[in-house]
Each structure stands twice: as structure tokens, then as C-alpha cells.
Design an enzyme around this catalytic site. Structure first.
Site, PDB file in Angstrom:
ATOM      1  N   ALA A  96      54.518  77.964  60.933  1.00 16.53           N
ATOM      2  CA  ALA A  96      53.747  76.759  60.611  1.00 16.53           C
ATOM      3  C   ALA A  96      52.294  76.946  61.032  1.00 16.53           C
ATOM      4  O   ALA A  96      52.021  77.362  62.148  1.00 16.53           O
ATOM      5  CB  ALA A  96      54.338  75.554  61.338  1.00 16.53           C
ATOM      6  N   ASP A  97      51.367  76.639  60.114  1.00 19.86           N
ATOM      7  CA  ASP A  97      49.957  76.681  60.512  1.00 19.86           C
ATOM      8  C   ASP A  97      49.496  75.248  60.788  1.00 19.86           C
ATOM      9  O   ASP A  97      50.301  74.322  60.794  1.00 19.86           O
ATOM     10  CB  ASP A  97      49.109  77.355  59.429  1.00 19.86           C
ATOM     11  CG  ASP A  97      49.163  76.640  58.100  1.00 19.86           C
ATOM     12  OD1 ASP A  97      48.707  77.229  57.100  1.00 19.86           O
ATOM     13  OD2 ASP A  97      49.653  75.496  58.033  1.00 19.86           O
ATOM     14  N   SER A  98      48.191  75.045  60.963  1.00 20.30           N
ATOM     15  CA  SER A  98      47.729  73.719  61.371  1.00 20.30           C
ATOM     16  C   SER A  98      47.969  72.682  60.274  1.00 20.30           C
ATOM     17  O   SER A  98      48.272  71.526  60.571  1.00 20.30           O
ATOM     18  CB  SER A  98      46.261  73.754  61.764  1.00 20.30           C
ATOM     19  OG  SER A  98      45.510  74.387  60.760  1.00 20.30           O
ATOM     20  N   ARG A 140      48.227  76.380  47.359  1.00 17.06           N
ATOM     21  CA  ARG A 140      49.082  75.750  48.367  1.00 17.06           C
ATOM     22  C   ARG A 140      49.436  74.327  47.968  1.00 17.06           C
ATOM     23  O   ARG A 140      48.572  73.511  47.677  1.00 17.06           O
ATOM     24  CB  ARG A 140      48.370  75.729  49.702  1.00 17.06           C
ATOM     25  CG  ARG A 140      49.282  75.187  50.767  1.00 17.06           C
ATOM     26  CD  ARG A 140      48.569  74.970  52.051  1.00 17.06           C
ATOM     27  NE  ARG A 140      49.528  74.526  53.044  1.00 17.06           N
ATOM     28  CZ  ARG A 140      49.651  75.046  54.248  1.00 17.06           C
ATOM     29  NH1 ARG A 140      48.858  76.030  54.611  1.00 17.06           N
ATOM     30  NH2 ARG A 140      50.542  74.578  55.083  1.00 17.06           N
TER      31      ARG A 140
END
Lengths: 135, 350
Positions: A89-91, B200
Site C-alpha cells: 500500500a502506498d500513501s 491508476r
């Protein structure tokens, strides 16, 4: 016997697994007629982790939200101690997880707190704190 | 009469060089007929080779040493990136893993799955090798670099092992996504970078997300975009810019919650942005201008056709005179190759 469970979980943010408690463990014992202060810095076996103070149902719900956000497979293990970063998980993911948790529990997390949660456990405990305040 | 011929075999060469170091020029002195200038040149050459061979000895002999780099100029950012899918050789990855500190290796091992582990390895390798290459005066072993965190947790180089060197005041910041890892480097000024995959997908409604976390002006801007795909892209661009600012600031998220500042593109420019602090009380336009008075420069780029990269550096307006940030982008595979990405290829995002 000193009660580990009695110590407040919110003071144990760092979660070291091996060593349990320092300042909280000052207790007065009375064995018979003698009483003494006991500073109990016991080395617990390393496998024993401090129990998470949040309810299992909360932890499960948090895990479900995290699974959904990170699109984890069934086989991917996720427990109370799991770090979000270890799952990739990134920010942006962390913020989305926070949004998911806010929706799930009907709460609002302050942004600084939201950015600082790093494990399922921390999220669950923060949620329960906020639910208590709300009640 | 011949002196030592270059390049000699490693074993013999090493012995000869040791002698030159300790006996200072006695090897060269033996050859009386050689003029002084040539003696000096040859001894310097021998010294250089001894340093290089000692460095090579500490790395694997297979891989060339790191090519050194010229420092960025003031107000210039060097952006380096790696594409993990371009790094496949197991021996190269093994070489990289030998550069990491024990605690870094530990952190890599805690990650789940090979892809995450590889990315983390490449990120540390990129940071260590890039910084080592900027030490132009003395060769620096990327393995010996140490890092520390500032009071708020922002990583920076710890120069304690290199006190006698003329350490350039280098600042760096990294960002990673699944398919691209980037490292920005500046001198004198703090830098923050953030990269995101253009494609994304946001799991929540973009406007709901913005309303929850972004500033009112940014929500306003996003809500005027009719096409949801364009809206999503603008949302991501804003995210990278805001993240880059917070990372450049280096004081953690609580110092600059996302809804306390607005980033908007500078009218009449390409890829330049302004930062304005938001305030409940900004009613007059004069106050609004005062809240937007520079201090930070932004640049937003499209990298490799697939990612948005935002860069934020502290602006020393006195020396920069308001000129836009210069960015030099290079794709790299450490120890293997660098590729300068020409400005024309880098579409500065409007």
C-alpha cells in the site's frame, strides 16, 4: 500476577513483540502481610505478541476493507499485526483505506491520525476510540 | 627500456602498485632515462589504477564501476528512474542486494511477494548508487553511505563517515509505483517527488475523495471537468503535486494537511504550478495573492508515457528570479546504462 491486559493498549503504539510494558507495570502487591512494588520487566517468549485491545469484529471489518482496497487474493494472509506497507500500500492506498473505514464505521478520522496508521491493529484501535467518543 | 605495461594482470599489477605507493616513485625512478614530466604522469596513472582496482576488488569484477556525475546546478532537479520490468538479470539483482545495509535487507524481506521485494531492492539501489555517483572528488562506495531521518521521518544522507570530504549539499527524495521507481536530486534546496501510474483507478468517487481531502478551490476545479476520465487524470496530477509538496516540506502530513493548500496551474505556462495556502478568512483578492507568494517551485512531467511525476523544490526567489525549474531526466539501470530523456520526449503536462 500482574495483569497485562489491564494496561491500556493505546499507550503501546510501538508494539514491540518481545518485551512487554515498562512504566505501566508498577503495581503494589500484597502477599500476606508484606507488600512490595514490583517493576515487572518480564521477557515474554518472542512469539507472544501483546494482545490487540480492539474487538475481533472490528479487526475483521478492517481486514475486509483493506482486502478490498488493495485487491488482495483469498490466499493473502492479513492479520491484526499486518503492516499496510508490507502489502504494497502506498500513501494513496492508505488514504483510500481510511475513506473505506470511515464509510464502514460511520466515523471521521483526523487527517494526521489517518496518515499515521500503519497496521490493521492501529486502524482498529483508532476506530474504537472514535466510536467511543461518538457514543 | 619498458616500464610496467598497462594494463598488467591483476595479481602482478597489485604488487607493483603497492610498491609504488610505499616506495614513492622508486619504480619509476629506476628508469633514469625517463623525463620528469613523464615520471609524474606515470606515477599518477599508477595511483589511479590502484584506486580503481581496489574499488573493483570490493565489487564484483563483472560489473564496471559507477560512472561519476556532475552535480545539479541551483534550481535544477535531476530525476532518475528505473523500470523494474527492465531489470531481470539474477546476477545483477544479486549485485544490487550486496549494496544494501542490514536494516534495508531486513525491510525488503518483510515485504510480501517477489515483486514488492524487487521494487524495494531497486529503490534502495537507485538511491545509493545515484548519490555515490555525485561525489566527484573522492570515489564513494554506495555500500558505505548511511542514511538517517529528520525529526519528522524524512530520509536524508548521513555524512558522518565522510567528514573530510567536500560533501556537496545534496538533497534527494524517492517515490515508487509498481512499474516505475524515481529519485530526485538537488543541491542546496529540499526536494520532494511523487510518481503515479496515469491509469491508476481510484476505488472511490473522485469528487467525494476530493471533497474529503482536497481544498475547496481544488474541488471546485475538479467539479467543472465534464469527462470522468479527464477528471480522474486531473485528480491524480493534483495528488502527485500535493504529495511532492508535503515530501519536499519534510515535516510529515500533519504540517500540511491536504485541505490547507491549493495547487493550481500557472496561467500562460506549461507545466508550472502555484501553491496557495487556503484560509477561511480569505475574502479579499489581495489576501489571496499574499497567500500564494512562491517559496516553492513545481514541475509536472509525463514519464515514459505511463506515469505522472511531480517535483517540488524550495524556491530561493532571490537567485532564481522566478524562472521555471529545470529538470534533467534520465532513465537508468545502475552499473549498466544511463539514458538521457530528451526534453521533447518529456511532454510537459499542461
Amino acid at each position: 500476577m500482574a495483569s497485562i491486559a489491564a494496561s491500556s493498549s493505546t499507550s503501546l503504539q510501538a508494539r514491540p513483540r518481545q518485551l512487554v510494558i515498562a512504566a505501566n507495570q508498577v503495581r503494589c502487591f500484597s502477599y500476606g502481610r508484606r507488600s512490595h512494588l514490583s517493576f515487572n520487566l518480564r521477557q515474554l517468549p518472542t512469539r507472544l505478541s501483546v494482545s490487540c485491545a480492539a474487538k475481533p469484529e472490528t479487526v475483521d471489518k478492517v481486514c475486509a476493507v483493506v482486502r478490498k482496497q488493495l485487491s488482495l487474493k483469498e490466499a493473502d494472509e492479513i492479520t491484526a499485526a499486518t503492516k499496510f506497507a508490507a502489502l504494497g500500500a502506498d500513501s494513496l492506498d492508505t488514504v483510500e483505506i481510511v475513506m473505506g473505514l470511515e464509510e464502514e464505521f460511520g466515523i471521521e478520522m483526523a487527517e494526521e491520525k489517518a496518515q499515521s496508521i500503519a497496521t490493521v491493529e492501529q486502524a482498529a484501535e483508532l476506530i474504537e476510540e472514535l466510536l467511543l467518543e461518538k457514543a | 627500456m619498458t616500464l610496467v605495461s598497462f594494463p598488467p594482470s591483476p595479481a602482478r599489477h597489485f604488487a607493483v602498485v603497492v610498491q609504488v605507493n610505499y616506495l614513492s616513485l622508486s619504480v619509476v625512478d629506476l628508469v633514469a632515462a625517463v623525463p620528469l614530466e613523464k615520471k609524474k604522469r606515470l606515477s599518477l596513472e599508477l595511483m589511479r589504477i590502484s584506486v580503481m582496482s581496489q574499488l573493483q576488488r570490493s565489487f564484483s569484477m563483472e560489473f564496471p564501476s559507477l560512472v561519476s556525475l556532475k552535480l545539479p546546478s541551483p534550481m535544477e532537479t535531476h530525476l532518475w528512474y528505473i523500470r523494474p520490468d527492465e531489470v531481470k538479470s539474477p546476477s545483477l539483482l544479486k549485485h544490487y542486494s550486496q549494496l544494501l545495509s542490514p536494516s534495508e535487507k531486513d525491510q525488503v524481506s518483510q515485504l510480501r511477494g517477489d515483486a514488492l521485494k524487487k521494487n524495494a531492492l531497486l529503490a534502495r539501489t537507485l538511491v545509493r548508487t545515484t548519490i555515490a555517483r555525485y561525489q566527484t572528488n573522492n570515489a564513494v562506495d554506495p555500500r558505505s553511505l548511511m542514511f538517517k531521518k529528520n525529526t519528522y521521518g524524512k530520509p536524508e544522507v548521513d555524512w558522518q563517515n565522510y567528514k573530510n570530504y567536500n560533501n556537496p549539499p545534496l538533497h534527494f527524495n524517492i517515490s515508487h509505483t509498481d512499474s516505475l521507481i524515481a529519485c530526485g536530486v538537488t543541491v542546496h534546496v529540499p526536494v520532494g517527488i511523487d510518481v503515479e501510474d496515469k491509469e491508476r483507478k481510484i476505488k472511490h468517487d473522485v469528487l467525494a475523495f476530493a471533497e474529503r481531502f482536497y481544498s475547496a478551490d481544488e474541488v471546485q476545479f475538479l467539479s467543472t471537468i465534464p469527462d470522468p476520465e479527464v477528471q480522474r487524470k486531473e485528480f491524480i496530477k493534483l495528488w502527485t503535486l500535493k504529495e511532492a509538496y508535503v515530501k519536499a516540506l519534510g515535516k510529515g502530513f500533519s504540517a500540511a494537511p491536504f485541505n490547507t493548500f491549493t495547487i493550481q496551474s500557472k496561467a500562460g505556462t506549461k507545466g508550472e504550478y502555484n501553491l496557495c495556502k487556503t484560509s477561511e478568512m480569505t475574502t479579499s483578492s489581495l489576501e489571496k495573492t499574499n497567500n500564494c507568494n512562491g517559496g516553492w517551485k513545481f514541475s509536472l512531467l509525463e514519464l515514459a508515457d505511463s506515469h505522472y511525476a511531480a517535483i517540488c523544490i524550495e524556491d530561493d526567489q532571490a537567485s532564481s528570479g522566478g524562472a521555471p525549474m529545470r529538470v534533467i531526466v534520465r532513465k537508468t539501470i545502475p552499473f549498466v546504462e544511463d539514458e538521457l530523456i530528451s526534453e521533447s520526449k518529456l511532454l510537459k503536462v499542461v
